[in-house]
Design an enzyme around this catalytic site. Structure first.
Site, short mmCIF file in Angstrom:
data_model
loop_
_atom_site.label_atom_id
_atom_site.label_comp_id
_atom_site.label_asym_id
_atom_site.label_seq_id
_atom_site.Cartn_x
_atom_site.Cartn_y
_atom_site.Cartn_z
CE LYS A 44 18.65 94.20 16.62
NZ LYS A 44 17.63 95.18 17.04
CE1 TYR B 178 20.03 97.51 21.41
CE2 TYR B 178 19.91 95.27 22.27
CZ TYR B 178 19.95 96.15 21.19
OH TYR B 178 19.89 95.67 19.90
CG ASN C 39 15.12 95.73 14.33
OD1 ASN C 39 15.89 94.96 14.92
ND2 ASN C 39 15.18 97.04 14.48
CG HIS D 68 22.61 97.02 16.83
ND1 HIS D 68 21.94 98.09 17.39
CD2 HIS D 68 23.93 97.29 17.00
CE1 HIS D 68 22.82 98.95 17.87
NE2 HIS D 68 24.04 98.49 17.65
CD GLU E 192 26.77 100.01 19.51
OE1 GLU E 192 26.80 99.55 18.34
OE2 GLU E 192 25.84 100.71 19.94
P1 CMP Z 1 18.46 98.52 17.65
O1 CMP Z 1 19.07 99.25 16.51
O2 CMP Z 1 19.14 97.25 18.03
O3 CMP Z 1 18.38 99.46 18.93
C1 CMP Z 1 17.36 99.36 19.92
C2 CMP Z 1 16.34 98.31 19.58
O4 CMP Z 1 15.14 98.36 20.34
C3 CMP Z 1 15.88 98.50 18.15
O5 CMP Z 1 16.92 98.15 17.26
C4 CMP Z 1 14.66 97.60 18.13
O6 CMP Z 1 14.98 96.25 17.86
C5 CMP Z 1 14.15 97.67 19.58
N1 CMP Z 1 12.86 98.32 19.72
C6 CMP Z 1 11.73 97.74 20.16
N2 CMP Z 1 10.74 98.59 20.19
C7 CMP Z 1 11.21 99.78 19.76
C8 CMP Z 1 10.62 101.07 19.57
N3 CMP Z 1 9.35 101.32 19.83
N4 CMP Z 1 11.42 102.06 19.11
C9 CMP Z 1 12.74 101.82 18.85
N5 CMP Z 1 13.34 100.62 19.01
C10 CMP Z 1 12.57 99.60 19.45
#
Ligand code: CMP
Length: 139
Positions: free
Chosen positions: A10, A50, A113, A116, A127
């Protein structure tokens, strides 16, 4: 069985020059990078990717974050690739992620974070196809 999963390094990670560091952790978990490209996601691409989260309160912020800089999209191959990748990534929230995981080591927040990974074989196929043509994947 040897399977495939889809991974994104990311914008928070590419910004901090961690593409290699994150990839190294994936490789050390016995995942092989069989396709990889650095891209700037468009708003439309991020919204489509998403789409399952469209009704969530964090959706707009998530799309803004994922388009805030380059990402590296990858296809990973290995024994039980989806589970293996989720294990090395750690929990979505870095505060809940185990020691030694990518997110515990590098993530800045639940949104930023660092990585993904697909959550099922079915979503992995969807995906992967969203970002790669078959001829870009060399196993
Ligand atoms: P990802 O695995 O890419 O899938 C959805 C993304 O939403 C997640 O990682 C996080 O980066 C983002 N995100 C932001 N806020 C939240 C939250 N409260 N709960 C879950 N995902 C979140």
């Amino acid at each position: 069985a040897v399977t495939r999963t889809f991974s994104i390094i990311k914008p928070d990670a590419t910004r901090r020059n961690l593409t290699g560091a994150v990839t190294k952790m994936l490789e050390e978990a016995d995942l092989r990078v069989i396709a990889s490209k650095r891209i700037q996601m468009t708003k439309e691409q991020a919204e489509g990717f998403y789409a399952v989260h469209a009704e969530r309160p964090f959706f707009n912020d998530l799309v803004a974050f994922m388009t805030s800089g380059p990402v590296v999209v990858q296809v990973l191959e290995g024994e039980d690739a989806v589970l293996r990748n989720r294990k090395i990534m750690g929990a979505t929230n870095p505060k809940e992620a185990d020691e030694g995981t990518i997110r515990r080591t590098y993530a800045e927040s639940i949104e930023a974070n660092s990585a993904h990974g697909s959550d099922s074989d079915e979503n992995a196929a969807i995906e992967i196809a969203y970002f790669f043509n078959e001829d870009e994947i060399v196993g």
